[in-house]
Design a protein around this motif. Structure first.
Motif, short mmCIF file in Angstrom:
data_model
loop_
_atom_site.label_atom_id
_atom_site.label_comp_id
_atom_site.label_asym_id
_atom_site.label_seq_id
_atom_site.Cartn_x
_atom_site.Cartn_y
_atom_site.Cartn_z
N PRO A 102 -6.62 5.76 6.81
CA PRO A 102 -6.91 6.75 5.76
C PRO A 102 -6.28 8.11 6.04
O PRO A 102 -6.04 8.88 5.11
CB PRO A 102 -8.44 6.84 5.77
N ILE A 103 -6.01 8.40 7.30
CA ILE A 103 -5.37 9.66 7.68
C ILE A 103 -3.85 9.53 7.59
O ILE A 103 -3.15 10.46 7.18
CB ILE A 103 -5.79 10.05 9.11
N ILE A 104 -3.34 8.36 7.95
CA ILE A 104 -1.89 8.15 8.03
C ILE A 104 -1.26 7.92 6.67
O ILE A 104 -0.17 8.43 6.37
CB ILE A 104 -1.61 6.95 8.97
N VAL A 105 -1.93 7.16 5.82
CA VAL A 105 -1.33 6.74 4.55
C VAL A 105 -0.88 7.90 3.67
O VAL A 105 0.23 7.86 3.10
CB VAL A 105 -2.28 5.79 3.79
N PRO A 106 -1.67 8.98 3.50
CA PRO A 106 -1.17 10.08 2.65
C PRO A 106 0.16 10.65 3.14
O PRO A 106 1.01 11.03 2.32
CB PRO A 106 -2.29 11.12 2.74
N VAL A 107 0.37 10.70 4.45
CA VAL A 107 1.61 11.24 4.99
C VAL A 107 2.77 10.26 4.76
O VAL A 107 3.84 10.65 4.30
CB VAL A 107 1.46 11.54 6.50
N THR A 108 2.56 8.98 5.08
CA THR A 108 3.65 8.02 4.93
C THR A 108 4.00 7.78 3.46
O THR A 108 5.17 7.60 3.12
CB THR A 108 3.30 6.69 5.62
N GLU A 109 3.01 7.80 2.59
CA GLU A 109 3.30 7.63 1.16
C GLU A 109 4.13 8.79 0.63
O GLU A 109 5.11 8.60 -0.08
CB GLU A 109 2.00 7.51 0.38
N GLN A 110 3.73 9.99 0.97
CA GLN A 110 4.43 11.17 0.47
C GLN A 110 5.86 11.23 0.99
O GLN A 110 6.78 11.62 0.27
CB GLN A 110 3.67 12.42 0.87
N ALA A 111 6.04 10.80 2.24
CA ALA A 111 7.38 10.86 2.84
C ALA A 111 8.18 9.59 2.62
O ALA A 111 9.31 9.49 3.10
CB ALA A 111 7.25 11.14 4.34
N ARG A 112 7.61 8.60 1.93
CA ARG A 112 8.30 7.35 1.62
C ARG A 112 8.67 6.60 2.89
O ARG A 112 9.79 6.13 3.07
CB ARG A 112 9.53 7.61 0.74
N VAL A 113 7.70 6.45 3.77
CA VAL A 113 7.86 5.70 5.02
C VAL A 113 7.08 4.40 4.90
O VAL A 113 5.91 4.40 4.50
CB VAL A 113 7.35 6.52 6.22
N VAL A 114 7.70 3.28 5.24
CA VAL A 114 7.01 1.99 5.22
C VAL A 114 5.97 1.98 6.34
O VAL A 114 6.29 2.27 7.50
CB VAL A 114 8.00 0.83 5.39
N LEU A 115 4.73 1.62 6.00
CA LEU A 115 3.67 1.53 6.98
C LEU A 115 3.27 0.08 7.17
O LEU A 115 2.76 -0.57 6.26
CB LEU A 115 2.45 2.35 6.54
N ILE A 116 3.50 -0.46 8.36
CA ILE A 116 3.08 -1.80 8.73
C ILE A 116 1.66 -1.68 9.25
O ILE A 116 1.43 -1.11 10.32
CB ILE A 116 4.02 -2.40 9.80
N ASP A 117 0.70 -2.23 8.52
CA ASP A 117 -0.71 -1.91 8.76
C ASP A 117 -1.55 -3.18 8.83
O ASP A 117 -1.73 -3.86 7.82
CB ASP A 117 -1.22 -1.00 7.63
N SER A 118 -2.05 -3.49 10.02
CA SER A 118 -2.97 -4.62 10.17
C SER A 118 -4.37 -4.13 9.80
O SER A 118 -5.18 -3.82 10.66
CB SER A 118 -2.93 -5.15 11.61
N THR A 119 -4.62 -4.07 8.50
CA THR A 119 -5.75 -3.31 7.99
C THR A 119 -6.74 -4.16 7.21
O THR A 119 -6.38 -5.15 6.58
CB THR A 119 -5.26 -2.16 7.08
N GLY A 120 -7.99 -3.74 7.26
CA GLY A 120 -9.02 -4.29 6.39
C GLY A 120 -9.26 -3.40 5.19
O GLY A 120 -10.09 -3.72 4.33
N ASN A 121 -8.57 -2.27 5.10
CA ASN A 121 -8.68 -1.37 3.95
C ASN A 121 -7.69 -1.81 2.88
O ASN A 121 -6.60 -1.25 2.75
CB ASN A 121 -8.43 0.08 4.39
N LYS A 122 -8.08 -2.81 2.14
CA LYS A 122 -7.14 -3.48 1.25
C LYS A 122 -6.77 -2.67 0.01
O LYS A 122 -5.85 -3.06 -0.72
CB LYS A 122 -7.72 -4.84 0.85
N GLN A 123 -7.47 -1.55 -0.25
CA GLN A 123 -7.09 -0.72 -1.38
C GLN A 123 -5.69 -0.16 -1.21
O GLN A 123 -5.01 0.13 -2.19
CB GLN A 123 -8.10 0.42 -1.58
N PHE A 124 -5.24 -0.04 0.05
CA PHE A 124 -3.91 0.52 0.29
C PHE A 124 -2.79 -0.46 -0.08
O PHE A 124 -1.62 -0.07 -0.13
CB PHE A 124 -3.77 0.92 1.76
#
Length: 417
Positions: free
Chosen positions: A136-158
């Motif tokens: 939740p802290i990382i996604v706003p930065v990577t989305e805004q900067a257009r960086v692919v985020l490889i995320d082994s996540t249970g936060n499926k809203q992303f």
């Protein structure tokens, strides 16, 4: 590989992501005016044109280390294999893969500082993290900067709109829970009630909700759940309510290295029912080693490799343990190997190393095989029905069991796409 502890930085209150994304153009202009070239007009990222930079923003110390260390070890094994050949071959040229590893300590300030450094100073086109509480802290930065985020996540809203650049790699119970419990009930038809035990973190609360939905949908009574704090050592008070409710099955969430202590305590408190976990987060062999064969007898565990173990898994384990002696965890080791292999293959298919949009598009058409499952099945991006697009790796999941001193694979589960 670069590994460092990022310095905390001053941060300001964050607007909702929906308000941040329209500021992409302004951000790029401001960065260019200050001499930082993190954005380009074609959606690519600059940086050292001679290498491929991938950031690992993961916990290496503290309570989150059991989730972060396997990711570091697996990505090092995979990338060093490419680097021994001179680098990843992309578009007829070889690019050394440079892992930039930052220990986020599961600390919000350190996590934010690390991702800002990785995106705006190290200028990575791809970042890797291990879900909540970091994403939740990382996604706003990577989305805004257009960086692919490889995320082994249970936060499926992303994995859904409006997010564009998050790729899920963890086969979590929202897709795999029902197939797992269907197979479990076939093996244990006497199960009529269930109780859930999980960490008191959002990803494990998600797991509890998905398990409840799957089990009640199959006609199993939900007797309750217990959530405990990270760092808990004595599980007696945590598990006492489960013992009083006497469910037919106790389901474990993403409890990782705590699984052995939980299983031991359940048996010491007199629980004789089934213990199972539909979450790919702990190793059945490690549970047996820690809890003992008697306590763990009959346990079912979702994993990413089948029995008998393949020769490829044994070879990978040796390479992994050369990096992380004594830290082998089969489910996580395979999970992170698979996402690393898939990511690098997608970059090969994209033909570029510094354009996140092109790499993301290539992922939709990339396929690899996992040699750790019988038959070496194919792994692609799936989840269209759940997320409205292909955004999660369909790594096959095995239901494994330890029984009467032997490990066996009960079933290999199909994804619900």
């Amino acid at each position: 590989m670069t590994c460092r502890h990022p310095r905390p930085r001053h941060t300001y209150p964050r607007r909702p992501l929906s308000e941040q994304i329209p500021r992409q153009a302004a951000l790029c202009i401001a960065l260019l005016l200050t001499g930082v070239t993190a954005c380009t007009g074609h959606g690519g990222r600059s940086g050292n044109a001679g290498d491929l930079r991938i950031a690992l923003n993961i916990p290496l110390t503290g309570a989150g280390a059991p989730f972060g260390l396997p990711a570091k070890c697996a990505w090092e094994v995979v990338t060093e294999e490419e680097n021994r050949a001179g680098g990843l071959e992309v578009g007829g040229k070889r690019y050394p893969v440079k892992l930039i590893v930052d220990d986020n300590k599961w600390d919000p300030t350190v996590t934010r500082s690390a991702i800002e450094k990785e995106v705006f100073e190290d200028n990575v086109p791809i970042a890797k993290t291990v879900g909540d509480p970091g994403d939740p802290i990382i996604v706003p930065v990577t989305e805004q900067a257009r960086v692919v985020l490889i995320d082994s996540t249970g936060n499926k809203q992303f994995l859904k709109q409006p997010y564009r650049f998050v790729v899920g790699t963890w086969p979590s119970p929202n897709l795999m829970g029902r197939p797992f419990f269907t197979a479990l009930l076939k093996q244990e038809p006497g199960i009529k009630s269930a109780y859930h035990v999980a960490l008191d973190l959002q990803f494990d609360r998600n797991n509890a909700g998905w398990a409840k939905q799957a089990l009640t949908g199959l006609g199993v009574e939900w007797k309750g759940d217990a959530f405990y704090q990270a760092g808990t050592v004595d599980f007696t008070s945590v598990l006492a309510p489960a013992i009083r409710d006497n469910p037919d099955v106790v389901v474990l969430g993403s409890v990782g290295g705590d699984a052995s202590a939980i299983v031991t305590t359940l048996r010491q408190l007199g629980y004789h029912g089934v213990i199972a976990s539909d979450v790919v987060a702990q190793s059945l062999e490690n549970v047996v080693k820690g809890a003992g064969a008697d306590a763990a007898n009959g346990m079912y565990q979702a994993e990413l490799s089948t029995y008998p173990r393949t020769g490829e898994l044994q070879n990978y384990r040796k390479a992994y343990e050369d990096k992380c002696s004594g830290g082998w965890d089969a489910p996580q080791g395979v999970l992170f190997w698979t996402e690393a292999k898939f990511t690098l293959q997608a970059i090969k298919n994209a033909g570029v190393v510094n354009n996140p949009d092109t790499i993301l598009n290539a992922m939709a058409h990339t396929a690899i095989q996992t040699p750790f499952m019988a038959g070496a099945p194919t792994v692609v991006l799936g989840g269209e029905a759940e997320y409205g697009r292909a955004r999660e790796l369909t790594t096959p999941v095995a239901m494994n069991q330890f029984s009467s001193g032997q490990y066996r694979t009960v079933a290999v589960l199909n994804h619900v796409n």
